[in-house]
Enzyme design. Structure first.
Site, PDB file in Angstrom:
ATOM      1  N   LYS A 112       1.097   4.473  -9.023  1.00 55.20           N
ATOM      2  CA  LYS A 112       2.343   3.742  -9.246  1.00 55.20           C
ATOM      3  C   LYS A 112       3.375   4.654  -9.904  1.00 55.20           C
ATOM      4  CE  LYS A 112       0.297  -0.843 -10.140  1.00 55.20           C
ATOM      5  NZ  LYS A 112       0.974  -1.584  -9.058  1.00 55.20           N
ATOM      6  N   ARG A 160      -7.553  -7.313  -4.417  1.00 54.59           N
ATOM      7  CA  ARG A 160      -8.224  -8.038  -3.331  1.00 54.59           C
ATOM      8  C   ARG A 160      -9.602  -7.456  -3.047  1.00 54.59           C
ATOM      9  NH1 ARG A 160      -3.184  -6.801   0.512  1.00 54.59           N
ATOM     10  NH2 ARG A 160      -2.249  -6.884  -1.554  1.00 54.59           N
TER      11      ARG A 160
END
Ligand code: BES
Ligand code: MN
Ligand code: ZN
Length: 484
Positions: A261, A335
């Protein structure tokens, strides 16, 4: 954790008011009616309350709002707070009023009298009194203390309200905690501690997860020095029946991994265990109020770090279910964690319903901002029941669409599915990914809480930082739907 607040009840006694110290809170109805307690305080402050009620400022004041007066003439108290509240407030109005009583360092007396829902006034007070100062060298955390003066002490379900407040505090503490303190091990230890409350807590370590085949979960944590863990918490308050299941994403820090990120704002990813935090808080509340329901909470605790051993973009990993996943973006890690624990939870417990919570996608914030969480579901009945509970508790949630057309975007060139289909409908494709790991017969709701787990400014029932969003709604859902 020690009891963070001390709220007690006292039978109405007008004479006792004169000698009360600190802050005294009284209530006036929107049409300006003073009950016997407010009349007493008004008299002892030489008519200050009645004068304020006559003023336009009182008319403008919102329900649950308050006005403080310093040093009332004939009371020992330093401060009187007048709060506008109907005799029969809604629970949410009562909580707002309770929050208005908070914020004073020292003794607080809340003169409730015959007003309905004193427990909600207490709950609002407890929630708003939360503070996270343990890492400030000059900040000592004050126990939020209050006495509620009520006409009928026996009628007040204080214990249950405080069980909810305690669960919310627990969640907020977990979410606010920095990631060097709240490692996967520390997180598991804090959950293990709930055994004292009668919760059955199992901590599954990496070797066991390996045996179970939880490869997508393990892949996320494999670049971190903190060991990945799955914690299973069982609250059994209803005998043998199948449990309801809560499943939470517990990424203690999300750097993005090799798909790293940008550094601006990355510090917020200390809250990427928010889903696991809420699951833990709900279990705590259920245990504290000895809920007559069976609920299992399963959280996946991992840290997403870049490292020589980290998973790479392009890796193909086999999940516990057997579905193969191409990791085209290591930052879509939540996920991967949920895929395995959703499957594990159904495989082991065959729950009668399952709700997972996760700070799953930035796209959720683009869609709904910080006001509402997104709800995705395969079952209208369960989803509507949740939305109703959330609405009752004043926690915003909005249903989002799912469909085969979105599912089609998961297609991978090399594996069964890929974990990151790209920018369009990012929250929905994440939900579609999770749905691949939910059995058709399991009623399921996925709550994407990326926007609501942590707020940058103070809110009605707490200070800026972790909100504990979802603890109240889920406790309400379980209470209304799964308890006799
Ligand atoms: N933990 C983040 C999502 C997030 C973002 C939570 C902002 C709270 C605030 C999640 O793991 C993530 O990085 N999601 C990616 C998914 C993308 C790579 C498909 C995102 O939202 O950008
Ligand atoms: Mn991520
Ligand atoms: Zn994440």
């Amino acid at each position: 954790m020690t009891q963070p607040f001390e709220i007690t009840l006292q039978e109405t006694n007008l004479d006792a008011i004169d000698a009360m110290e600190g802050r005294v809170c009284v209530f006036v109805t929107p049409d300006g009616k003073l009950d016997q307690l407010a009349r007493r305080v008004n008299k002892k402050s030489r008519g200050a309350i009645a004068r304020f009620v006559e003023s336009p400022a009182f008319a403008d004041m919102k329900i649950g709002g308050g006005k403080a007066f310093a040093f009332p003439a004939d009371l020992k108290a330093e401060e009187v707070v007048l709060i506008k509240l109907p005799k029969r407030p809604t629970p949410l109005e009562a909580r707002k009023a309770g929050a208005t009583c908070s914020g004073y360092k020292g003794a607080v007396a809340i003169l409730v009298g015959a007003i309905r829902h004193p427990e909600d006034i207490a709950l609002g007070y407890a929630l708003k009194s939360y503070q996270f100062v343990k890492h400030k060298s000059d900040g000592k955390s004050e126990t939020a203390t209050a006495v509620l003066m009520v006409d009928a002490v026996a009628d007040v379900a204080l214990e249950e309200a405080l069980a909810v407040a305690d669960g919310v505090w627990f969640t907020r503490d977990l979410v606010n905690e920095p990631s060097n303190v709240l490692t996967t091990t520390e997180f598991a230890n804090r959950l293990k501690d709930m055994e004292r409350l009668g919760v059955k807590v199992e901590v599954l370590e990496e070797a066991e997860l390996e045996k179970l085949g939880m490869r997508t979960l393990l892949a996320v944590g494999q670049g971190s020095v903190s060991p990945s863990k799955v914690v299973v918490m069982q609250w059994n308050g209803a005998g043998k029946e199948a449990p309801f299941a809560l499943v939470g994403k517990g990424v203690v820090f999300d750097t993005g991994g090799i798909s790293i990120k940008p550094s601006a704002g990355m510090e917020d990813m200390t809250m990427d265990m928010g889903g696991a935090g809420v699951v833990s808080g709900v279990i705590r509340t259920l245990a504290l109020r000895k809920a007559k329901s069976n609920v299992v909470g399963v959280v996946g605790l991992v840290e997403n770090m870049p490292d020589g051993n980290a998973m790479r973009p392009g890796d193909v990993i086999t999940s516990m279910k057997g579905v193969t996943v191409e990791v085209n973006n290591t930052d879509a890690e939540g996920r991967l964690v949920l895929a395995d624990i959703l499957w594990y939870t159904q495989d082991r417990f065959a729950p009668k319903g399952m709700i997972n919570l996760a700070t799953l996608t930035g796209a959720m914030i683009v869609a709904l901002g910080h006001e509402m969480a997104g709800a995705f579901s395969n079952n209208d009945d369960l989803c509507n029941a949740f939305l109703k509970a959330a609405n009752t508790e004043g926690e915003g949630a909005w249903r989002m669409p799912m469909s085969d057309d979105y599912d089609a975007l998961l297609k991978s060139r090399v594996a069964d599915i890929r974990n990151s289909p790209g920018r369009p409908a990012g929250s929905i494709t994440a939900a579609q990914f999770l749905k691949r790991f939910v059995k058709e017969e399991t009623p399921w709701v996925h709550l994407d809480i990326a926007g609501v787990a942590l707020l940058a400014k103070d809110f009605d029932l707490g200070p800026k930082g972790a909100t504990g969003w979802g603890v109240r709604a889920l406790d309400r859902l379980i209470r209304d739907r799964y308890e006799a």
